[in-house]
Design a protein around this motif. Structure first.
Motif, PDB file in Angstrom:
ATOM      1  N   LYS C  39      62.952  56.336  47.855  1.00  0.00           N
ATOM      2  CA  LYS C  39      62.215  56.057  46.627  1.00  0.00           C
ATOM      3  C   LYS C  39      62.378  54.643  46.150  1.00  0.00           C
ATOM      4  CE  LYS C  39      64.926  59.307  47.334  1.00  0.00           C
ATOM      5  NZ  LYS C  39      64.628  60.319  48.340  1.00  0.00           N
TER       6      LYS C  39
ATOM      7  N   ILE D 110      58.885  65.639  45.254  1.00  0.00           N
ATOM      8  CA  ILE D 110      60.334  65.781  45.063  1.00  0.00           C
ATOM      9  C   ILE D 110      61.072  64.700  45.815  1.00  0.00           C
ATOM     10  CG2 ILE D 110      62.302  67.239  45.668  1.00  0.00           C
ATOM     11  CD1 ILE D 110      60.521  69.639  44.980  1.00  0.00           C
ATOM     12  N   THR D 111      60.626  64.471  47.024  1.00  0.00           N
ATOM     13  CA  THR D 111      61.281  63.451  47.830  1.00  0.00           C
ATOM     14  C   THR D 111      61.112  62.071  47.209  1.00  0.00           C
ATOM     15  OG1 THR D 111      60.822  64.740  49.787  1.00  0.00           O
ATOM     16  CG2 THR D 111      61.452  62.464  50.129  1.00  0.00           C
ATOM     17  N   LEU D 112      59.908  61.822  46.709  1.00  0.00           N
ATOM     18  CA  LEU D 112      59.655  60.491  46.156  1.00  0.00           C
ATOM     19  C   LEU D 112      60.468  60.240  44.895  1.00  0.00           C
ATOM     20  CD1 LEU D 112      55.842  59.950  46.646  1.00  0.00           C
ATOM     21  CD2 LEU D 112      57.689  58.491  47.449  1.00  0.00           C
ATOM     22  N   THR D 113      60.820  61.291  44.238  1.00  0.00           N
ATOM     23  CA  THR D 113      61.634  61.103  43.054  1.00  0.00           C
ATOM     24  C   THR D 113      63.070  60.802  43.461  1.00  0.00           C
ATOM     25  OG1 THR D 113      60.307  62.911  42.208  1.00  0.00           O
ATOM     26  CG2 THR D 113      62.081  62.107  40.815  1.00  0.00           C
ATOM     27  N   PRO D 114      63.613  59.732  42.940  1.00  0.00           N
ATOM     28  CA  PRO D 114      64.955  59.350  43.391  1.00  0.00           C
ATOM     29  C   PRO D 114      65.975  60.454  43.174  1.00  0.00           C
ATOM     30  CG  PRO D 114      63.958  57.563  42.203  1.00  0.00           C
ATOM     31  CD  PRO D 114      63.022  58.714  42.072  1.00  0.00           C
ATOM     32  N   GLY D 115      66.944  60.528  44.081  1.00  0.00           N
ATOM     33  CA  GLY D 115      68.030  61.472  43.931  1.00  0.00           C
ATOM     34  C   GLY D 115      67.781  62.807  44.585  1.00  0.00           C
ATOM     35  N   THR D 116      66.544  63.094  44.896  1.00  0.00           N
ATOM     36  CA  THR D 116      66.277  64.376  45.556  1.00  0.00           C
ATOM     37  C   THR D 116      65.521  64.149  46.851  1.00  0.00           C
ATOM     38  OG1 THR D 116      64.301  64.554  44.213  1.00  0.00           O
ATOM     39  CG2 THR D 116      66.246  65.779  43.479  1.00  0.00           C
ATOM     40  N   LEU D 117      65.675  65.126  47.739  1.00  0.00           N
ATOM     41  CA  LEU D 117      65.093  64.969  49.058  1.00  0.00           C
ATOM     42  C   LEU D 117      64.744  66.351  49.596  1.00  0.00           C
ATOM     43  CD1 LEU D 117      64.700  63.354  51.764  1.00  0.00           C
ATOM     44  CD2 LEU D 117      67.108  63.766  52.188  1.00  0.00           C
TER      45      LEU D 117
HETATM   46 NA    NA Z   1      64.088  62.346  45.259  1.00  0.00          NA
END
Ligand code: NA
Ligand code: NA
Lengths: 773, 503, 135, 158, 90, 117, 137
Positions: C39, D110-117
């Motif tokens: 990101k 979700i992946t694009l949001t930092p902290g989650t993958l």
């Molecule tokens: Na994320």
């Protein structure tokens, strides 16, 4: 004359296709060819003896100086008559000797080819065409010696003979070209006038050495003589024809032919005397230790060839007359003896001297021929052999300094030759007929008549030497450049010193014949010395050379790919590096002209460098592949920075595709190994770094040179105006240099076809597929 | 327009190759089209040759961009002759392949790739652009990879690894040389380079550049000490493939060396010594290599190397006589080597082996074939008046002119060793009775072939043997052609004019 | 005005990229590294690209920039998903302070997952032992 | 729905290419033209929903942008501060969204949001496995996503 | 400070520094996944560099390369992950 | 800057050759690829490099108004890259087949085709 | 690989990439791009699809064997070079240009057909190689 030369070749070509119809009773008809030629050449005898020189010239490859220029003079006439005359008898003899042989047609084919070549050789005035025919005699001899090709000994002898005479052939070629270079012509008759000039040229010695090399190998001079006894593996007609009467005399012919051109120096004479002297004596001694009739005859032939070389070396009129006479004499009696040997072999199945005796009781005419030939070889009056010997002694005695030595040598040789002649011509017929030979009978007249004719001819010429004197010997001596008239041939010279020597020779010879009995024991005894014989030395050398070749080849072609790469890279680095550092204006690097360095370039380079290092030391193959990805990607960035967007795109796409390929096949690929030891790695690193440094230096040197942008300026100016495109790189790819691109996609297509085939076609998986190769 | 003729051989081969891909797996079609196409191609090559012979060097600008801006194709006597010889060898191998290759291989693209290979060869001979030459070389390489590996047998693959690596190395060296050349001149057109290279002041760099080309092309030409790929691979593919390899592949390297060292670079004394040294060692190493081999194909492979030495020697001496000899030898060698590898294919077919120790009995069983095979074999040795003999006259004479006795010794030694090798081969394969070998399953022994197939195998050999005989007995014509070529090579202005005059 | 927008955008962009770079270096396991980088870098690059669009200020460039951003938005998460999944299958361990692993054993036990490794999670697998040198 | 949008985009690109004109007016005109064309040819076929959706999509876009920046700052703090305070782990997120497009969109966001993958979707499509940096409470975490992204996605995609 | 100088002296160095940091991760690994992730991030960073460079040189053309990078770099990731899975499957 | 690039090219050549001298098939191919990259960069460098001026004629103009980079080396490299790719793709597959058929990765063991006589 | 996410994404990307590849192809004469890169992108689109959906699906999608594209593309490039030889007796590869400006591609000439040939060959080659490898395992 061209027709005469071609006749032999035509005969062999004819036999290739029509051979099977000529194998049987018709075979003897082929003897008509040499007979016809004999008569043809005989018809020139008056013109030649009156001093006329008959020439014919046919252009073949004038640009290379090779033309079929034929000259018939005294020297060549004598040889043509021998070739065709003895040829006729041998052809006839063969019809009976090899009667019913499966490959009789081939045999005649080779004989025809040989005869043509030999005629061409002695008739050529052009040195190159002479070489051409010279080689053809070697080749025909090869095929004839190996005629019994199922026998290993035959094959080996054939190869050995060709090796020796062939190497001589190459010397002749070199000599001929050098001589032609010096003389400015390949015409031998023109060279005669240039003799002095040639003798004074720098290359004279080399020319003579080369020609001697050719003559000595062909005429079986010591130490190249050993192929000749081996050549006796050939059927007897071949031994008769090639290896005693004609081909081995080609060397003698060459020496005689070049006597007027090159024979004026001491080097010429001395060398020939020494080589001829050694040969004649050495070979003559060898006859004592042979039990095979053919072996005896082979060594006595070598001895006589030595004698002939010796005589040419003496170079006096007497000597040359003697040589001329001896050529005739030897041809007649030696052919006779060989043919007789053939008959004996054919009828009794053995050629062992110790086993043969008393055959006169079953084949009287042959015995008579043998007796006559033996007498002739012994030089007993009134044969022509006597005449020849006399002339030899006259000649040796004429040599002021060396008279005694040479004469003694000549006498010793003659004694031994006499012995050999008796062993071959008399011994088998005298004494008691062993039981096992009682059923032996006379061969066909085709076989016994030729030796009888030859033997009688020898006798007749001895009694009437005038028959050959004016028509043959004098023109021969004339054509060698000396006055043939000065010597008069006659049987009786009166009681003089020479006669005494002859008597001594005879006495010694008889004594030897009666006291010395050839035996297998003696043959074995001398074979203990074989290890120092030239043949052994040569075979040893050749074995040594072979192992050296093996070593050399295995050293270079050692199967290790990395050694190949190392060699090639080292070669490149040393060669180019030497050139770069030794050049006069060695490179100078002027950094001022270069563009400025920015930190981001340094970073990219740094990353790239580290990535390369990573790839090199990576211990996992996937790691290396990913590292390669970084290298490629850094290159893309460089392309972007240095204004090459198309390149960056392409490089990146290709890199990714390569990665995909790797990834797709990687699971089938082997694991990484690191088997090289430290020293190897250091060595490899040295080589690699050498190349890297070299390339860097060259690159730096080149960018300091002035640039010429004529071509790219044209592209830039005309890309839109003429080619209607603004992306100049693309315009170059599809238009200015579209052909490159077309071929580039062809490469891709072929690669894809190859990949497809490589993956889908698996021959070794399917055993039922027919293998073609 | 006659000028277009220069490119016709290329256009036709390309047309043929593409067409053959469309006929993928239709092998009987492919066989016929390849054969007929090869005949037509031969006709075109003859036409081109006659045209060049009568009108002199011709150039054509692909894309109609005047030189030096586009890619120029040039046919001088040398190029036209080599195109002609390629067509001759191509026709022979095309027919031979139809008879000798198993259908599995033919189904997987033999013919298209084969014709691409011929295209690459002709392109390399005709191009007048150094980078375009590189592209043709790559066509040749990729085609040879594919042909070499077609079938994927163990030996083929092992050989191909070495072949690939070393030929890739050669390409990189070639590319490096082009880079330097472009960096120094900014041009790629060979005629233009001839002018521009002469004007460069830094001769040291020019020499460096020349040596890079020497090494790059030297690998292709398989000279000492760069030849390793050849003995490792040439004997591994089917004989039809070896035939076209043995006849033509290394010759392109030789051609390229001749071209760049007559047109672009000069042979200065240092380079001359290097080339002559290479020539001597090539002659020697190839010949001694052949001497110790027992496999017929390997023997021929080493002889390919050895005889490259003659041509390199001619190039190194760089006199008109020497070049004449080199060119003549080149012509002779293409025909003879192609033929020999086909001969080796038939030899293999007879008993199912190429091992000289096991072979034998040929002469007794097939006398006429033996005689036929004797023609290329003894031409190779240079028994006069067969074809291999004539060029040696020029080469040795040139050696005497320069008083370079080393090179003469090398030529004579190689000739002598070739003689020994061939007569031993003759004795072993043709004379000797040979071993009785166990019969291989599914092996198409020569005797079991249908007559038509036998004809397909033998006719090409007869054809090439006739060509060889013509080269030998018509040596006058070939020699005057070679003289003309070497004159043209030594007078580069003719070439340059043909490229720049928009005639 | 335009310059200020560009400076701000570029600065934020560079900052986020740097953030991703520091993140990938600092984070203790593969999943966390991935989580950070995907990101941050995507956002950073997007901002810089938008800065470029402002700089050139024509539609052609703007379309291109948008296209790139769309591509990145499309590919980056899918790529991260693939790598994360592959890492897990390959047996890369979670950081030891991780609090939950609902995926544990799924690839082995459940036949729902078609890719069922025979010997998953061996510790040496992490460093790809099968590729490594024997000596 | 998705096909509509793609078709619209495609036609626009084709329009730009055909006209060879990158000017804003041309692009906008191309988009409107193709939108109109699509509307005309699909009228009455029940696909008209797409055109009501446009405003929802736009609002969703801004929601996502906000989330993105917020999460980035969170990660920035985590990375920039010396101590690592995270409680990472993998969580099985039960899915309500059914369509391929929906699941994929959710996973990617979700992946694009930092902290989650997003690591994987279970074969039966009932769970999405998510790796997150901050799992203070599993259920909170799940609810956050379900009420945020998933709800909106269901809105626009199904 | 002009825009160019700002980009050149501030932004580019930051990006260069990022590149170096990511590269360190590439070097130290330790797993192949880490390296691939690092490569991915390098490519993304590269797009940023290219964008800045296109501003500096006034060549919007370079942006297209960023497009290709983004697109194709993704394929590389797909390939690698496919390999990692395939290898494990064996 | 050219100096650095020149050194880099040398490094690529050296690394390529070094890897080609290893006994592993895969390293060999990687070496080949590095070497090819080196050669391409060499053409690039020796065609002289320029920053920030791609050889694309500006939109409104029919010819170049400012400095431009030499487009020819770029075209050459493009051709060379693509050709090398063809060869390398083939070689990679070849390696795979070699490994399957010869059953070793050690190039040193692949010496049956040209060993001695 | 059996992943829903990739499969879905690739299904969206396929048409997008194909359009993009044509775009890159057509503008090559004016801006970076051209047949080669265009062809690669098209090929990559299919490769991606194959990774996600399996080879058989992609092949079904393609309908023709990719190998056929090679001779077609090569033939097209060859013919566009040959046209001037056959039509106006100018040398091989001489550019032939449509007299009028054509929309979409600007100047329409043989060079465009040539580039399209390159495009097709690259697709054919890439897919042939990658598909045969995938099948061979
Ligand atoms: Na994320
Ligand atoms: Na090009």
């Amino acid at each position: 004359m061209l027709a005469a030369v071609l006749t032999g070749f035509l005969l062999s070509i004819f036999l290739v296709f029509a051979g099977k119809y000529f194998k049987g009773k018709l075979a003897v008809l082929s003897a008509l060819v040499p007979l016809g030629l004999f008569l043809y050449f005989l018809s020139f005898i008056n013109r030649v003896s009156s001093g006329e020189i008959i020439t014919q010239s046919v252009e073949w490859v004038p640009a290379l100086g090779l033309n079929l220029d034929f000259t018939l003079d005294g020297l060549s006439l004598l040889f043509t008559l021998l070739i065709t005359g003895i040829g006729f008898l041998v052809f006839a003899y063969t019809a009976a000797y090899l009667k019913g042989h499966e490959y009789l047609d081939r045999f005649y084919g080779y004989l025809g080819m040989f005869m043509g070549a030999m005629l061409g050789l002695v008739l050529s005035d052009n040195l190159l065409s002479m070489f051409l025919f010279w080689e053809l005699t070697s080749i025909s001899s090869f095929f004839l010696i190996g005629f019994n090709n199922s026998s290993e000994a035959s094959r080996k002898s054939a190869v050995l003979a060709l090796a020796v005479t062939g190497s001589g052939g190459f010397l002749l070629l070199a000599g001929a070209l050098l001589l032609g270079n010096v003389a400015g012509t390949y015409s031998i008759s023109e060279m005669v006038a240039l003799g002095d000039m040639i003798a004074q040229s720098e290359s004279y010695i080399l020319i003579v050495v080369l020609l001697f090399g050719a003559a000595f190998t062909k005429s079986a001079q010591f130490p190249f003589h050993f192929w000749l006894p081996g050549a006796m593996k050939a059927p007897t007609p071949v031994s008769t024809y090639l290896h005693s009467a004609t081909m081995v005399k080609a060397g003698i012919y060459l020496l005689l032919r070049f006597t007027p051109v090159l024979g004026s120096t001491e080097f010429w004479n001395t060398t020939l005397i020494i080589v001829g002297g050694i040969t004649m004596f050495y070979a003559a001694v060898h006859t004592l230790f042979r039990t095979d009739l053919k072996g005896v005859l082979a060594y006595s032939t070598i001895s006589v060839l030595g004698l002939l070389v010796f005589l040419i070396g003496l170079g006096t009129q007497y000597a040359l007359v003697a040589a001329g006479v001896y050529i005739v004499v030897h041809a007649l009696y030696k052919a006779t003896l060989f043919l007789i040997t053939g008959i004996i072999d054919h009828e009794t199945g053995t050629r062992d001297v110790t086993a043969l005796s008393g055959l006169r009781k079953v084949m009287m005419p042959v015995a008579i021929a043998g007796l006559l030939a033996a007498i002739s070889s012994a030089g007993i009056p009134p044969t022509v052999g006597f005449l020849g010997k006399e002339l030899v002694y006259e000649a040796t005695l004429g040599m002021a300094d060396w008279a005694v030595v040479l004469t003694v040598l000549a006498i010793a040789t003659n004694i031994l030759v006499l012995y050999a002649g008796f062993v071959a011509g008399i011994k088998p017929f005298t004494g008691k007929l062993p039981e096992k030979f009682e059923k032996v009978h006379m061969p066909s007249y085709l076989m016994w008549l030729p030796p009888v004719i030859l033997a009688v001819l020898g006798l007749l010429i001895g009694i009437y030497p005038a028959v050959i004197e004016a028509p043959l010997i004098k023109p021969l001596v004339d054509s060698v450049g000396l006055e043939g008239q000065a010597v008069h041939l006659k049987l009786w010279h009166g009681f003089n010193f020479v006669l005494g020597l002859s008597a001594l020779t005879l006495a010694g010879g008889f004594l030897l014949y009666f006291l010395w009995k050839p035996s297998e024991k003696k043959e074995n005894a001398i074979s203990k010395l074989d290890f120092i014989a030239p043949k052994s030395l040569l075979l040893g050398f050749s074995a040594g050379f072979r192992s050296f070749s093996s070593m050399w080849t295995n050293f270079l072609q050692n199967g290790l790919l990395r050694n190949y790469v190392t060699t090639i890279v080292l070669f490149l680095v040393v060669l180019v590096g030497y050139s770069l550092f030794s050049g006069e204006n060695a490179f100078h690097i002027n950094t001022e002209s270069l563009s400025e360095m920015t930190f981001y370039e340094v970073v990219i380079m740094g990353v790239m460098f580290m990535a390369v290092a990573f790839v090199v030391v990576a211990r996992s193959r996937l790691g290396a592949v990913v590292g390669m990805g970084i290298v490629g990607y850094a290159i893309c960035l460089l392309f972007v920075i240095y204004s090459a967007p198309d390149l960056a795109m392409t490089q990146f796409s290709i890199d990714t595709l390569t990665v995909i390929l790797f990834v797709l096949v990687l699971s089938g690929l082997p694991k990484y190994i690191a088997k090289s030891n430290l020293i190897t790695r250091i060595r490899d690193a040295g080589v690699s770094i050498g190349l890297g440094v070299l390339v860097s230096l060259i690159a730096l040197a080149v960018i300091n040179e002035p640039v010429n942008k004529e071509v790219s300026d044209f592209y830039a100016e005309n890309a839109y105006i003429l080619a209607k495109g603004k992306n100049v790189v693309n315009v170059i790819l599809v238009d200015f240099r579209g052909t490159d691109t077309l071929m580039e996609i062809a490469v891709l297509t072929i690669a894809a076809l190859g990949v497809y085939s490589l993956l889908k076609l698996r021959l070794d998986k399917d055993e039922n597929i027919e293998k073609e190769n | 327009m006659m000028q277009q003729l220069v490119m016709y051989p290329l256009l036709f081969q390309l047309f043929l190759s593409i067409g053959l891909i469309f006929l993928w797996k239709k092998i009987s079609w492919q066989k016929w089209i390849s054969a007929v196409g090869s005949v037509i191609n031969l006709g075109i090559s003859v036409w081109l040759f006659i045209h060049i012979w009568e009108n002199g060097t011709q150039g054509i600008q692909a894309g109609n961009w005047e030189a030096p801006f586009g890619i120029t194709f040039v046919a001088d006597a040398l190029s036209a002759s080599l195109v002609l010889l390629t067509s001759i060898a191509g026709l022979a191998v095309s027919v031979f392949s139809a008879g000798s290759l198993m259908s599995a291989r033919l189904k997987f693209g033999f013919y298209p790739v084969f014709h691409f290979l011929l295209l690459g060869l002709c392109g390399a001979f005709l191009t007048g652009d150094i980078f375009n030459l590189y592209v043709w070389f790559e066509i040749i390489i990729i085609c040879s990879f594919v042909l070499l590996t077609l079938g994927g047998e163990k030996a083929q693959l092992e050989g191909a690894m070495k072949y690939f690596t070393l030929n890739f190395l050669a390409s990189v060296v070639f590319l490096t040389a082009i880079a330097v050349l472009y960096g120094l001149t900014g041009s790629l057109n060979m005629a233009d380079l001839a002018v521009k290279v002469a004007e460069i002041e830094n001769r040291s760099l020019v020499q460096v550049n020349a040596l890079l080309f020497l090494v790059g092309f030297g690998i292709k030409a398989a000279v000492f000490p760069l030849f390793f790929w050849l003995p490792a691979s040439y004997h591994t593919p089917p004989s039809a493939v070896s035939a076209i390899f043995g006849g033509l592949l290394t010759k392109v390297g030789v051609y390229a060396l001749i071209r760049v060292f007559t047109l672009i670079f000069e042979v200065d004394p240092f380079i001359q010594n290097v080339i002559l040294g290479i020539a001597f060692l090539t002659l020697f190493s190839g010949a001694v290599g052949a001497l110790v081999q027992n496999n017929v194909m390997k023997v021929f492979s080493y002889l390919v190397i050895s005889h490259i030495g003659y041509m390199i020697a001619g190039l190194g001496m760089m006199t008109e006589v020497a070049l004449t000899g080199a060119i003549f030898y080149l012509f002779h060698d293409i025909v003879v080597k192609t033929n020999l590898f086909m001969v080796s294919g038939i030899i293999h077919r007879v008993k199912g082996t190429s091992d000289m120790k096991k072979l034998g009995g040929f002469y007794g069983k097939y006398p006429l074939l033996s005689l036929l095979f004797a023609i290329p074999l003894f031409s190779l040795v240079g028994i006069p008046p067969l074809s291999g003999f004539w060029p040696k006259l020029s080469l040795i004479s040139a050696g005497f002119d320069l008083e370079n006795y080393w090179i003469i010794a090398g030529i004579l030694l190689a000739s002598f060793l070739t003689l020994i090798v061939i007569v031993k081969l003759w004795a072993a394969v043709f004379w000797k009775t040979g071993e009785k070998l166990p019969e291989q399953r599914n092996f198409p022994y020569f005797d079991n072939l249908k007559n038509f197939q036998k004809t397909q195998l033998i006719a090409p050999i007869v054809f090439l043997s006739f060509v060889t005989l013509y080269i030998g007995f018509g040596a006058e014509n070939i020699h005057s052609l070679s003289v003309r070529i070497s004159e043209e090579l030594l007078n580069k202005q003719m070439y340059i004019d043909a490229v720049f005059n928009k005639s | 005005m335009m310059d200020i927008i560009i400076v701000v955008l570029a600065s934020f962009g560079a900052f986020f990229i740097l953030l991703g770079a520091v993140g990938i270096l600092r984070m203790p396991d593969t999943y966390l590294r991935m989580a950070v980088t995907t990101k941050a870098a995507t956002l950073g690059v997007g901002l810089i690209l938008i800065a470029a669009a402002f700089y050139f200020d024509d539609v052609a460039t703007t379309t291109r920039v948008l296209a790139i951003i769309i591509f990145i938005l499309l590919t980056a998460p899918v790529g991260a998903h693939l790598m994360g999944r592959a890492s897990y299958i390959a047996g890369n361990k979670l950081w030891e302070k991780s609090v939950s692993d609902d995926l544990e054993g799924k690839y082995k036990a459940s036949r729902n997952f078609s890719i069922a490794p025979e010997k998953p999670g061996k510790s040496e697998d992490i460093i790809e032992n099968e590729d490594y040198d024997k000596n | 729905m998705k096909n509509r949008f793609l078709a619209n985009l495609l036609l626009t690109i084709i329009w730009i290419a055909v006209t060879g004109n990158f000017q804003t007016a041309n692009v906008v005109f191309g988009f409107i033209l193709s939108f109109f064309l699509l509307w005309v040819i699909t009228r009455g076929s029940g696909q008209g929903r797409y055109f009501k959706m446009v405003p929802k999509v736009i609002s969703f876009f801004f929601f996502f942008l906000f989330e993105l920046i917020k999460a980035n700052l969170q990660v920035a703090y985590e990375v920039a501060t010396p101590k690592l305070n995270m409680k990472p782990g993998i969580v099985a997120l039960p899915l309500d969204v059914k369509s391929d497009f929906g699941i994929t969109l959710l996973a990617n966001l979700i992946t694009l949001t930092p902290g989650t993958l997003s690591l994987d979707v279970s074969e039966d499509r009932k769970f999405l496995f998510v790796h997150s940096m901050y799992i203070y409470d599993k259920q909170d975490f799940i609810n956050g996503i379900k009420n945020g992204f998933e709800k909106r996605i269901i809105d626009i995609s199904e | 400070m002009t825009l160019d100088n700002f980009l050149y002296y501030i932004i580019l160095p930051v990006l260069a520094l990022s590149t170096l940091l990511v590269f360190i991760r590439f070097i130290i690994g330790p797993t192949i996944s880490d390296r691939i992730v690092a490569l991915d991030l390098l490519i993304t960073t590269g797009i940023g560099v290219i964008a800045v460079y296109s501003i500096l040189s006034g060549q919007p053309t370079f942006l297209d390369i960023g497009l290709i990078f983004g697109l194709i770099g993704f394929l590389g990731t797909v390939a690698y992950s496919s390999y990692l899975e395939k290898r494990k499957k064996k | 800057m050219e100096v650095l690039l020149a050194i880099m090219i040398g490094v690529l050549y050296a690394a390529g050759i070094y890897l080609m001298l290893r006994r592993s098939l895969v390293k060999l191919i990687i070496g080949v690829i590095l070497l090819g990259n080196g050669a391409n960069l060499l053409i690039f460098l020796l065609g002289r490099i320029t920053k920030g001026s791609p050889p694309i004629i500006p939109e409104e103009s029919s010819t170049f108004l400012e400095a431009y980079t030499d487009p020819l080396p770029q075209a050459l490299i493009l051709t060379a890259i693509v050709i090398s790719f063809g060869l390398q793709a083939f070689a990679i597959i070849l390696v795979k087949r070699v490994f399957k058929v010869v059953k070793t990765n050690d190039i040193d063991e692949m010496n049956t085709t040209d060993a001695g006589s | 690989m059996k992943t829903l996410i990739l499969r879905t994404a690739s299904n969206y990307m396929l048409p997008l990439l194909l359009v993009f590849s044509v775009f890159i192809l057509l503008r090559g004469h004016y801006l970076p791009g051209g047949g080669f890169v265009g062809g690669l992108i098209a090929a990559i689109a299919f490769v991606l699809h194959a990774f996600a959906n399996g080879l058989e699906n992609t092949k079904g999608l393609l309908r023709i064997r990719p190998g056929v594209l090679m001779p077609i593309g090569l033939g097209l490039a060859f013919l566009s070079g040959l046209a001037p030889v056959l039509a106006v007796d100018e040398p091989f590869m001489t550019g032939l240009w449509w007299p009028d400006h054509v929309p979409v591609v600007g100047n329409l000439g043989s060079a465009l057909f040539f580039d399209i040939g390159v495009y097709l060959v690259v697709i054919g080659v890439t897919l042939t190689i990658i598909f045969s490898i995938s099948e061979s395992d």
